[in-house]
Design a protein around this motif. Structure first.
Motif, PDB file in Angstrom:
ATOM      1  N   GLY A 181      -8.377 -15.318  52.308  1.00  0.00           N
ATOM      2  CA  GLY A 181      -8.440 -15.147  50.849  1.00  0.00           C
ATOM      3  C   GLY A 181      -9.840 -14.963  50.313  1.00  0.00           C
ATOM      4  N   THR A 182     -10.133 -15.712  49.260  1.00  0.00           N
ATOM      5  CA  THR A 182     -11.440 -15.609  48.610  1.00  0.00           C
ATOM      6  C   THR A 182     -12.581 -15.880  49.582  1.00  0.00           C
ATOM      7  OG1 THR A 182     -10.681 -16.053  46.379  1.00  0.00           O
ATOM      8  CG2 THR A 182     -12.876 -16.828  46.904  1.00  0.00           C
ATOM      9  N   ALA A 183     -12.392 -16.849  50.464  1.00  0.00           N
ATOM     10  CA  ALA A 183     -13.442 -17.183  51.432  1.00  0.00           C
ATOM     11  C   ALA A 183     -13.714 -15.976  52.334  1.00  0.00           C
ATOM     12  CB  ALA A 183     -13.020 -18.400  52.249  1.00  0.00           C
TER      13      ALA A 183
ATOM     14  N   VAL B 258     -15.511 -19.661  57.047  1.00  0.00           N
ATOM     15  CA  VAL B 258     -15.775 -19.975  55.645  1.00  0.00           C
ATOM     16  C   VAL B 258     -14.533 -20.626  55.052  1.00  0.00           C
ATOM     17  CG1 VAL B 258     -16.662 -19.053  53.463  1.00  0.00           C
ATOM     18  CG2 VAL B 258     -17.098 -17.804  55.596  1.00  0.00           C
ATOM     19  N   SER B 259     -14.716 -21.790  54.443  1.00  0.00           N
ATOM     20  CA  SER B 259     -13.555 -22.469  53.860  1.00  0.00           C
ATOM     21  C   SER B 259     -13.994 -23.479  52.807  1.00  0.00           C
ATOM     22  CB  SER B 259     -12.773 -23.194  54.963  1.00  0.00           C
ATOM     23  OG  SER B 259     -11.681 -23.891  54.414  1.00  0.00           O
ATOM     24  N   GLN B 260     -13.440 -23.359  51.634  1.00  0.00           N
ATOM     25  CA  GLN B 260     -13.725 -24.336  50.585  1.00  0.00           C
ATOM     26  C   GLN B 260     -13.209 -25.697  51.013  1.00  0.00           C
ATOM     27  OE1 GLN B 260     -13.470 -27.058  47.726  1.00  0.00           O
ATOM     28  NE2 GLN B 260     -11.486 -26.114  48.116  1.00  0.00           N
ATOM     29  N   SER B 261     -11.918 -25.751  51.352  1.00  0.00           N
ATOM     30  CA  SER B 261     -11.273 -27.032  51.657  1.00  0.00           C
ATOM     31  C   SER B 261     -11.664 -27.577  53.022  1.00  0.00           C
ATOM     32  CB  SER B 261      -9.751 -26.864  51.625  1.00  0.00           C
ATOM     33  OG  SER B 261      -9.348 -25.941  52.634  1.00  0.00           O
ATOM     34  N   GLY B 262     -11.964 -26.669  53.941  1.00  0.00           N
ATOM     35  CA  GLY B 262     -12.239 -27.093  55.317  1.00  0.00           C
ATOM     36  C   GLY B 262     -10.988 -27.498  56.067  1.00  0.00           C
ATOM     37  N   GLU B 263      -9.823 -27.225  55.482  1.00  0.00           N
ATOM     38  CA  GLU B 263      -8.560 -27.648  56.104  1.00  0.00           C
ATOM     39  C   GLU B 263      -7.568 -26.507  56.286  1.00  0.00           C
ATOM     40  OE1 GLU B 263      -8.335 -30.525  57.394  1.00  0.00           O
ATOM     41  OE2 GLU B 263      -9.874 -31.671  56.319  1.00  0.00           O
ATOM     42  N   THR B 264      -7.905 -25.299  55.895  1.00  0.00           N
ATOM     43  CA  THR B 264      -6.951 -24.181  56.007  1.00  0.00           C
ATOM     44  C   THR B 264      -6.563 -24.002  57.473  1.00  0.00           C
ATOM     45  OG1 THR B 264      -7.933 -23.164  54.078  1.00  0.00           O
ATOM     46  CG2 THR B 264      -6.657 -21.714  55.512  1.00  0.00           C
ATOM     47  N   ILE B 265      -5.275 -24.084  57.739  1.00  0.00           N
ATOM     48  CA  ILE B 265      -4.820 -24.180  59.137  1.00  0.00           C
ATOM     49  C   ILE B 265      -5.175 -22.938  59.959  1.00  0.00           C
ATOM     50  CG2 ILE B 265      -2.429 -23.436  58.671  1.00  0.00           C
ATOM     51  CD1 ILE B 265      -3.414 -26.165  61.157  1.00  0.00           C
TER      52      ILE B 265
ATOM     53  N   ALA C 183      -7.486 -20.971  41.525  1.00  0.00           N
ATOM     54  CA  ALA C 183      -8.279 -19.758  41.739  1.00  0.00           C
ATOM     55  C   ALA C 183      -9.746 -20.140  41.947  1.00  0.00           C
ATOM     56  CB  ALA C 183      -8.143 -18.832  40.547  1.00  0.00           C
ATOM     57  N   SER C 184     -10.242 -19.781  43.086  1.00  0.00           N
ATOM     58  CA  SER C 184     -11.607 -20.165  43.440  1.00  0.00           C
ATOM     59  C   SER C 184     -12.640 -19.351  42.661  1.00  0.00           C
ATOM     60  CB  SER C 184     -11.772 -19.926  44.940  1.00  0.00           C
ATOM     61  OG  SER C 184     -13.009 -20.386  45.360  1.00  0.00           O
ATOM     62  N   THR C 185     -13.632 -19.996  42.130  1.00  0.00           N
ATOM     63  CA  THR C 185     -14.724 -19.291  41.430  1.00  0.00           C
ATOM     64  C   THR C 185     -16.071 -19.775  41.974  1.00  0.00           C
ATOM     65  OG1 THR C 185     -14.621 -20.928  39.632  1.00  0.00           O
ATOM     66  CG2 THR C 185     -13.461 -18.817  39.299  1.00  0.00           C
TER      67      THR C 185
ATOM     68  N   LEU D 102      -8.401  -9.752  43.643  1.00  0.00           N
ATOM     69  CA  LEU D 102      -7.606 -10.933  44.005  1.00  0.00           C
ATOM     70  C   LEU D 102      -7.504 -11.894  42.817  1.00  0.00           C
ATOM     71  CD1 LEU D 102      -6.056 -12.621  46.130  1.00  0.00           C
ATOM     72  CD2 LEU D 102      -8.233 -13.670  46.735  1.00  0.00           C
ATOM     73  N   LYS D 103      -8.633 -12.108  42.126  1.00  0.00           N
ATOM     74  CA  LYS D 103      -8.617 -13.031  40.976  1.00  0.00           C
ATOM     75  C   LYS D 103      -7.601 -12.569  39.943  1.00  0.00           C
ATOM     76  CE  LYS D 103     -10.042 -15.827  42.140  1.00  0.00           C
ATOM     77  NZ  LYS D 103     -10.721 -16.246  43.310  1.00  0.00           N
ATOM     78  N   LEU D 104      -7.615 -11.256  39.645  1.00  0.00           N
ATOM     79  CA  LEU D 104      -6.692 -10.755  38.626  1.00  0.00           C
ATOM     80  C   LEU D 104      -5.245 -10.940  39.077  1.00  0.00           C
ATOM     81  CD1 LEU D 104      -6.775  -9.297  35.827  1.00  0.00           C
ATOM     82  CD2 LEU D 104      -6.282  -7.195  37.087  1.00  0.00           C
ATOM     83  N   LYS D 105      -4.965 -10.589  40.329  1.00  0.00           N
ATOM     84  CA  LYS D 105      -3.606 -10.720  40.855  1.00  0.00           C
ATOM     85  C   LYS D 105      -3.090 -12.139  40.726  1.00  0.00           C
ATOM     86  CE  LYS D 105      -4.531  -8.583  44.869  1.00  0.00           C
ATOM     87  NZ  LYS D 105      -4.504  -7.682  46.023  1.00  0.00           N
ATOM     88  N   GLU D 106      -3.883 -13.094  41.226  1.00  0.00           N
ATOM     89  CA  GLU D 106      -3.316 -14.437  41.375  1.00  0.00           C
ATOM     90  C   GLU D 106      -3.103 -15.170  40.068  1.00  0.00           C
ATOM     91  OE1 GLU D 106      -5.663 -17.214  43.719  1.00  0.00           O
ATOM     92  OE2 GLU D 106      -7.497 -16.224  43.140  1.00  0.00           O
ATOM     93  N   ILE D 107      -3.873 -14.862  39.039  1.00  0.00           N
ATOM     94  CA  ILE D 107      -3.664 -15.637  37.806  1.00  0.00           C
ATOM     95  C   ILE D 107      -3.071 -14.836  36.655  1.00  0.00           C
ATOM     96  CG2 ILE D 107      -5.360 -17.445  38.352  1.00  0.00           C
ATOM     97  CD1 ILE D 107      -7.247 -16.055  36.339  1.00  0.00           C
TER      98      ILE D 107
HETATM   99  C1  F6R Z   1      -8.073 -17.690  45.857  1.00  0.00           C
HETATM  100  C2  F6R Z   1      -8.239 -18.807  46.779  1.00  0.00           C
HETATM  101  C3  F6R Z   1      -7.715 -18.658  48.153  1.00  0.00           C
HETATM  102  C4  F6R Z   1      -8.569 -19.441  49.154  1.00  0.00           C
HETATM  103  C5  F6R Z   1      -7.944 -19.416  50.539  1.00  0.00           C
HETATM  104  C6  F6R Z   1      -8.803 -20.111  51.573  1.00  0.00           C
HETATM  105  O1  F6R Z   1      -8.670 -17.937  44.635  1.00  0.00           O
HETATM  106  O2  F6R Z   1      -8.774 -19.821  46.420  1.00  0.00           O
HETATM  107  O3  F6R Z   1      -7.602 -17.312  48.527  1.00  0.00           O
HETATM  108  O4  F6R Z   1      -9.845 -18.873  49.191  1.00  0.00           O
HETATM  109  O5  F6R Z   1      -6.682 -20.021  50.505  1.00  0.00           O
HETATM  110  O6  F6R Z   1      -8.983 -21.457  51.244  1.00  0.00           O
HETATM  111  P1  F6R Z   1     -10.163 -22.287  51.863  1.00  0.00           P
HETATM  112  O7  F6R Z   1     -11.430 -21.686  51.331  1.00  0.00           O
HETATM  113  O8  F6R Z   1      -9.951 -23.683  51.383  1.00  0.00           O
HETATM  114  O9  F6R Z   1     -10.081 -22.129  53.348  1.00  0.00           O
END
Ligand code: F6R
Length: 364
Positions: free
Chosen positions: A57-59, A102-109, A155-157, A240-245
């Motif tokens: 996704g965004t990452a 790259v991962s915001q959460s660090g948990e995306t499987i 939605a990630s910003t 992606l931002k426009l689509k998801e929200i």
């Molecule tokens: C979109 C969004 C997702 C995440 C994706 C990965 O706004 O937030 O596309 O970027 O699910 O998540 P992380 O970064 O947590 O691995």
């Protein structure tokens, strides 16, 4: 908790200057990139044959910007892989390959499983992660924490912009240690990066103007984002931002690719968000824009020009503050986030809670 903002998303859009400052400042010493506090030795960035960025996704789109930067500015072969694909493919990696997760959460499987696979091939795995102590951070050889702070909106910003900023630091470091960049060039590059929070501050002031222009977008069923180079990379995130929200179907295209099929979808009134900030391809993008405009598209143009009144180019022009080409994309992305946000709210939707989506995707 929303500090007076109507939604977390707009609050987090406004937090980006601070988030970037927090992320880059500890990694800059004497105007040069330095990862000592992250315990990443310089040797980690030496003798790299190629880089693979893996994310979702965004990452993953942050990785697209990283790729456009690293490949073009520093001459390093970079590929970006979707984690859910990478994990089931045959990796083409050697011990000189760097793989960045790259991962915001660090948990995306999917990203985690891709990391576990890459760890079997190279010791050069690095994660760019926001959540401290998360699984991806723990299992990668090195970790560069982004300091976006908690991101609540689905939605990630701010997590995206700090990921992009991290790629700028990494790129500059690799440029330096590989001799592709002089110390002086690196200093100028880093000083420009340090200006990004100010650039973002000045772009956010255009929010009321963006809210006005998105009134036209709320009726759309399709929208296109076009650009070349870095502008194309960030357009993917814009779409992606426009689509998801806002639930409007949106796609990003490399501007030169339109005539190979997609231009057939351009009809009267279809919004096209055109990004033309990269000098070396500026005239090319403008001629691509004229092509869609001639077919009736409603063109919103983002560029560094002061003023564009030629109606054969665009319907609305958003003038971006002057910045070097590599850095102006931080401004464009803010505009794209605001377009998505106000289109969503303009449709009466709640941008913080898009349908069918979860903040953290820990199942396949
Ligand atoms: C979109 C969004 C997702 C995440 C994706 C990965 O706004 O937030 O596309 O970027 O699910 O998540 P992380 O970064 O947590 O691995």
């Amino acid at each position: 908790q929303k500090d007076g903002y109507p939604h977390f998303m707009i609050k987090e859009i406004h937090e980006q200057p601070t988030a970037i400052t927090r992320t880059i400042t500890p990694r800059i010493k004497d105007s040069l990139p330095c990862f000592e506090d992250d315990n990443i030795p310089d040797s980690f960035f030496e003798d790299i044959s190629d880089i693979t960025v893996v994310a979702c996704g965004t990452a993953m789109y942050a990785g697209m910007v990283g790729k456009a930067l690293l490949k073009n500015k520093f001459g390093i072969p970079v590929s970006v892989e979707i984690a859910s694909e990478f994990r089931y493919e045959q990796p083409v990696l050697t011990d000189r390959s760097m793989v960045i997760f790259v991962s915001q959460s660090g948990e995306t499987i999917d990203t985690l499983e891709a990391l576990r696979l890459a760890n079997k091939y190279t010791k050069k795995t690095l994660s760019i992660v926001n959540v401290k102590g998360s699984t991806i951070a723990r299992e990668s050889n090195y970790v560069l924490y982004t300091h976006a702070g908690p991101e609540i909106a689905v939605a990630s910003t701010k997590a995206y912009t700090v990921q992009v900023a991290s790629f700028y630091l990494i790129g500059c470091k690799i440029g330096l240690v590989s001799g592709r960049m002089t110390k002086e060039e690196a200093k100028t590059f880093i000083e420009n990066l340090q200006e990004v929070p100010n650039l973002i501050e000045s772009v956010i002031t255009q929010a009321p103007e963006i809210e006005q222009l998105t009134k036209r977008m709320t009726n759309a069923t399709n929208a296109f984002y076009i650009g070349r180079g870095l502008d194309y990379a960030l357009s993917m995130e814009g779409a992606l931002k426009l689509k998801e929200i806002s639930y409007i179907h949106a796609e990003a295209y490399a501007a030169g690719e339109l005539k190979h099929g997609t231009i057939a979808l351009i009809s009267e009134g279809v919004p096209v968000i055109a990004v033309a900030t990269q000098s070396h391809v500026y005239s090319k993008v403008i001629s691509n824009i004229r092509e869609v405009k001639a077919r009736g598209a409603y063109v919103i143009l983002l560029s560094k020009d002061k003023d564009i009144t030629d109606k054969s180019i665009c319907d609305v022009h958003i003038s971006l503050p002057q910045a070097p080409d590599e850095f102006v994309i931080f401004e464009s992305v803010i505009i794209c986030q605001l377009i998505a946000y106000y289109t969503s709210t303009g449709k009466g939707l709640n941008p913080d809670q898009p349908r069918n989506l979860a903040k953290s995707v820990t199942v396949e």
